[in-house]
Design a protein around this motif. Sequence first.
Motif, short mmCIF file in Angstrom:
data_model
loop_
_atom_site.label_atom_id
_atom_site.label_comp_id
_atom_site.label_asym_id
_atom_site.label_seq_id
_atom_site.Cartn_x
_atom_site.Cartn_y
_atom_site.Cartn_z
N ASN A 94 -1.69 4.29 -20.83
CA ASN A 94 -0.54 4.29 -21.75
C ASN A 94 0.33 5.53 -21.55
N LEU A 95 -0.30 6.68 -21.28
CA LEU A 95 0.47 7.88 -20.98
C LEU A 95 1.32 7.67 -19.72
N ALA A 96 0.71 7.01 -18.72
CA ALA A 96 1.44 6.74 -17.48
C ALA A 96 2.61 5.81 -17.73
N MET A 97 2.41 4.79 -18.57
CA MET A 97 3.51 3.87 -18.87
C MET A 97 4.64 4.58 -19.61
N LYS A 98 4.28 5.46 -20.52
CA LYS A 98 5.30 6.22 -21.26
C LYS A 98 6.12 7.08 -20.30
N SER A 128 -4.73 7.50 4.01
CA SER A 128 -3.31 7.31 3.73
C SER A 128 -3.04 5.83 3.46
N HIS A 129 -2.33 5.56 2.35
CA HIS A 129 -2.06 4.18 1.94
C HIS A 129 -0.93 4.16 0.92
N ASP A 130 -0.51 2.97 0.54
CA ASP A 130 0.44 2.83 -0.57
C ASP A 130 -0.05 1.73 -1.49
N HIS A 131 0.70 1.46 -2.56
CA HIS A 131 0.29 0.45 -3.53
C HIS A 131 1.34 -0.65 -3.70
N TRP A 132 2.08 -0.92 -2.64
CA TRP A 132 3.01 -2.04 -2.65
C TRP A 132 2.26 -3.31 -3.02
N PRO A 133 2.75 -4.19 -3.91
CA PRO A 133 4.11 -4.25 -4.43
C PRO A 133 4.27 -3.68 -5.85
N GLN A 134 3.37 -2.80 -6.26
CA GLN A 134 3.50 -2.21 -7.59
C GLN A 134 4.72 -1.28 -7.67
N ILE A 135 5.32 -1.19 -8.86
CA ILE A 135 6.52 -0.36 -9.03
C ILE A 135 6.16 1.12 -9.08
N TRP A 136 5.21 1.47 -9.92
CA TRP A 136 4.80 2.87 -10.10
C TRP A 136 3.30 3.01 -9.85
N HIS A 194 -17.73 22.06 -5.83
CA HIS A 194 -17.82 21.28 -7.07
C HIS A 194 -17.05 19.97 -6.94
N GLU A 195 -17.24 19.08 -7.90
CA GLU A 195 -16.63 17.76 -7.85
C GLU A 195 -15.16 17.79 -8.28
N ARG A 196 -14.39 16.92 -7.65
CA ARG A 196 -12.98 16.71 -8.00
C ARG A 196 -12.89 15.32 -8.61
N ILE A 197 -12.55 15.22 -9.90
CA ILE A 197 -12.53 13.93 -10.59
C ILE A 197 -11.11 13.57 -11.00
N ILE A 198 -10.71 12.36 -10.70
CA ILE A 198 -9.36 11.88 -11.08
C ILE A 198 -9.45 10.46 -11.63
N LEU A 199 -8.40 10.07 -12.35
CA LEU A 199 -8.14 8.67 -12.67
C LEU A 199 -6.87 8.28 -11.92
N ALA A 200 -6.75 7.02 -11.58
CA ALA A 200 -5.55 6.55 -10.90
C ALA A 200 -5.29 5.10 -11.28
N GLY A 201 -4.06 4.67 -11.05
CA GLY A 201 -3.72 3.29 -11.39
C GLY A 201 -2.33 2.92 -10.96
N ASN A 202 -1.97 1.69 -11.23
CA ASN A 202 -0.66 1.16 -10.87
C ASN A 202 -0.02 0.44 -12.05
#
Length: 230
Positions: A94-98, A128-136, A194-202
């Motif tokens: 939701n933060l990403a959508m905002k 290396s990659h992309d997330h086509w056809p997503q907008i964001w 140490h660990e590197r933790i992330i969340l990601a999405g489209n």
Amino acid sequence: DIMALLKYLAKSIDVENEVEEKKSRQLRTNPNSKPFSMKFPIVVENCYDGFLIDKLARACREIGDVQNKTSNVKASMTSWFMHETNEDFMTVANLAMKLARKNSPSIVNLMPYDCWGAIYKKGEYTKSHDHWPQIWSWVYNVECCEDCAPLVFPDYVSYISGENPEYSLKPKPGHLILFPGWVKHYVPEQQCDHERIILAGNLGVNPWELIDGMEKRGANHISESFKLSK
């Protein structure tokens, strides 16, 4: 029989070759590509929430590596659609959508397509990659330090020098990064112990709104035919 099996195998190989050819034919390497002097947004916003970060890190560790390193992420990765079952993942989506709505050129009804978590140990990386056809596309830094592996955009070109130095962002806990879904990106090998933790999405356009708009303009049969052809 044997002939039918051979035909099936030959067709499977043709399909696989076609898929691989499409993968290699990226937008930037398409033979019809032209050089446009355009800038694309890479937006960073500080959305730090210590309590949320602790819960997200715990969830990623408890879930573990569901993908078994079969995706572009060569590190521990959760399932693709965590926002559907975990409210903390949905909070970040939701933060990403905002943030996307604030940075979109016009008003658009977005929805989260997917959302996952990843844990990088020393030596792990993302291709290396992309997330086509997503907008964001977006990345939310959960646990990291500024010496952790950065998020790198290899197609960056300096509009001052005209050179291609690659644009990279050092990770900071709580920082949300938003960029167009067709922009290529990668994460080099994690160097910290140490660990590197992330969340990601489209994020994509809400398909139900698109179909509703088509039908209101009299395209009922067209939308239905595409629905049936999936």
